[in-house]
Design a protein around this motif. Structure first.
Motif, PDB file in Angstrom:
ATOM      1  N   SER A   1      -3.651   4.823   7.263  1.00 49.24           N
ATOM      2  CA  SER A   1      -4.847   5.590   7.619  1.00 49.24           C
ATOM      3  C   SER A   1      -6.064   5.154   6.803  1.00 49.24           C
ATOM      4  CB  SER A   1      -4.570   7.070   7.328  1.00 49.24           C
ATOM      5  OG  SER A   1      -5.775   7.800   7.277  1.00 49.24           O
ATOM      6  N   PRO A   2      -7.263   5.138   7.414  1.00 48.66           N
ATOM      7  CA  PRO A   2      -8.469   4.851   6.612  1.00 48.66           C
ATOM      8  C   PRO A   2      -8.780   5.953   5.593  1.00 48.66           C
ATOM      9  CG  PRO A   2      -9.029   5.242   8.945  1.00 48.66           C
ATOM     10  CD  PRO A   2      -7.528   5.284   8.848  1.00 48.66           C
ATOM     11  N   ALA A   3      -8.358   7.188   5.883  1.00 47.44           N
ATOM     12  CA  ALA A   3      -8.594   8.290   4.946  1.00 47.44           C
ATOM     13  C   ALA A   3      -7.615   8.181   3.789  1.00 47.44           C
ATOM     14  CB  ALA A   3      -8.417   9.634   5.650  1.00 47.44           C
ATOM     15  N   ARG A   4      -8.104   8.084   2.569  1.00 45.32           N
ATOM     16  CA  ARG A   4      -7.279   7.968   1.360  1.00 45.32           C
ATOM     17  C   ARG A   4      -8.218   7.999   0.155  1.00 45.32           C
ATOM     18  NH1 ARG A   4      -3.581   4.230   1.523  1.00 45.32           N
ATOM     19  NH2 ARG A   4      -3.241   4.472   3.741  1.00 45.32           N
ATOM     20  N   PRO A   5      -7.690   8.283  -1.052  1.00 48.11           N
ATOM     21  CA  PRO A   5      -8.582   8.448  -2.221  1.00 48.11           C
ATOM     22  C   PRO A   5      -9.491   7.244  -2.467  1.00 48.11           C
ATOM     23  CG  PRO A   5      -6.407   9.316  -2.732  1.00 48.11           C
ATOM     24  CD  PRO A   5      -6.288   8.671  -1.379  1.00 48.11           C
ATOM     25  N   ASN A   6      -8.950   6.025  -2.330  1.00 51.67           N
ATOM     26  CA  ASN A   6      -9.782   4.811  -2.402  1.00 51.67           C
ATOM     27  C   ASN A   6      -9.694   4.105  -1.054  1.00 51.67           C
ATOM     28  OD1 ASN A   6     -10.551   4.848  -5.292  1.00 51.67           O
ATOM     29  ND2 ASN A   6      -8.358   4.612  -5.626  1.00 51.67           N
ATOM     30  N   PRO A   7     -10.681   4.333  -0.171  1.00 49.39           N
ATOM     31  CA  PRO A   7     -10.577   3.824   1.198  1.00 49.39           C
ATOM     32  C   PRO A   7     -10.862   2.321   1.272  1.00 49.39           C
ATOM     33  CG  PRO A   7     -12.626   5.034   0.938  1.00 49.39           C
ATOM     34  CD  PRO A   7     -11.881   5.158  -0.363  1.00 49.39           C
ATOM     35  N   ILE A   8      -9.875   1.537   0.819  1.00 50.31           N
ATOM     36  CA  ILE A   8      -9.964   0.077   0.851  1.00 50.31           C
ATOM     37  C   ILE A   8      -9.085  -0.407   2.001  1.00 50.31           C
ATOM     38  CG2 ILE A   8      -9.437  -2.061  -0.400  1.00 50.31           C
ATOM     39  CD1 ILE A   8      -9.825  -0.381  -3.019  1.00 50.31           C
ATOM     40  N   ALA A   9      -9.662  -1.155   2.933  1.00 50.43           N
ATOM     41  CA  ALA A   9      -8.901  -1.713   4.052  1.00 50.43           C
ATOM     42  C   ALA A   9      -8.561  -3.161   3.768  1.00 50.43           C
ATOM     43  CB  ALA A   9      -9.710  -1.619   5.340  1.00 50.43           C
TER      44      ALA A   9
END
Lengths: 134, 134
Positions: B88-96
């Motif tokens: 998911s893109p939602a996360r504490p550090n949104p690194i893709a």
């Protein structure tokens, strides 16, 4: 664009304490260790199971951020190369990507193997591996 | 541990402008775009060539950083899961993490395909793919 601050979600406990002792990449390592995740992020671990391969992002806090050219894997015979054409730890944002096998899950502690990362390194993120089901 | 600030090394130009239009993952995308790298990082690009697959880290500046449970790929039938067990893109550090094919290199501009990332997204890093020679 100004970027917001990173959050440290946990820390790695392992037995690699010097760069000389670190395998050059996780794909040639069988070193084991523990990912300690901080309590405020525990809910995010729900669904991680032993046997799974996870992708872990680390912040390489000891890396030099001002180097733009390196000798890949320390081999001077091939000349300097841009850091973005390599996997050198030295780079403007020293974020390492490791694929680690989950050996055990115990609350906030994930036992993993495949480490090429120094003891005490901050953890930024954990992701499902793209090829894993789910 | 307090972490230092991220540096924005460039920005993505593409034709994906809404989350609804974004492919769910780079491995199912053939969307093209351009990585514009800022001049102070140009030396770091030395050695990147057309035909190569590169690993690109993006900072998902529009993602929610305070969510720890999601429905994977929006599928509510399977229940909530911890963000660290998903991509998911939602996360504490949104690194893709994207694996992109380099189509052309023109100074500070890399034309790439395989995008699942919104136009205007900041670029954090580029790495050689582990399985690429060199």
């Amino acid at each position: 664009m100004d970027l917001p601050e990173l959050r440290c979600i946990g820390v790695l406990h392992g037995d690699i304490t010097t760069c000389e002792d670190a395998p050059k990449n996780f794909d040639i390592s069988n070193r084991k260790g523990t990912l300690e995740i901080y309590p405020e992020y525990q809910q995010g671990l729900d669904g991680i199971v032993p046997g799974q391969t996870i992708v872990v992002l680390f912040w390489l806090h000891r890396a030099n951020r001002d180097i733009l050219k390196v000798y890949p894997r320390g081999d001077r015979s091939r000349g300097l190369r841009g850091v973005f054409a390599t996997r050198s730890p030295a780079r403007p944002n020293p974020i390492a990507i490791s694929e680690l096998k989950v050996l055990a899950v115990d609350g906030l502690h994930l036992q993993v193997s495949g480490l090429d990362i120094l003891d005490g390194t901050p953890i930024l993120d954990i992701k499902k591996k793209l090829s894993e089901p789910g």
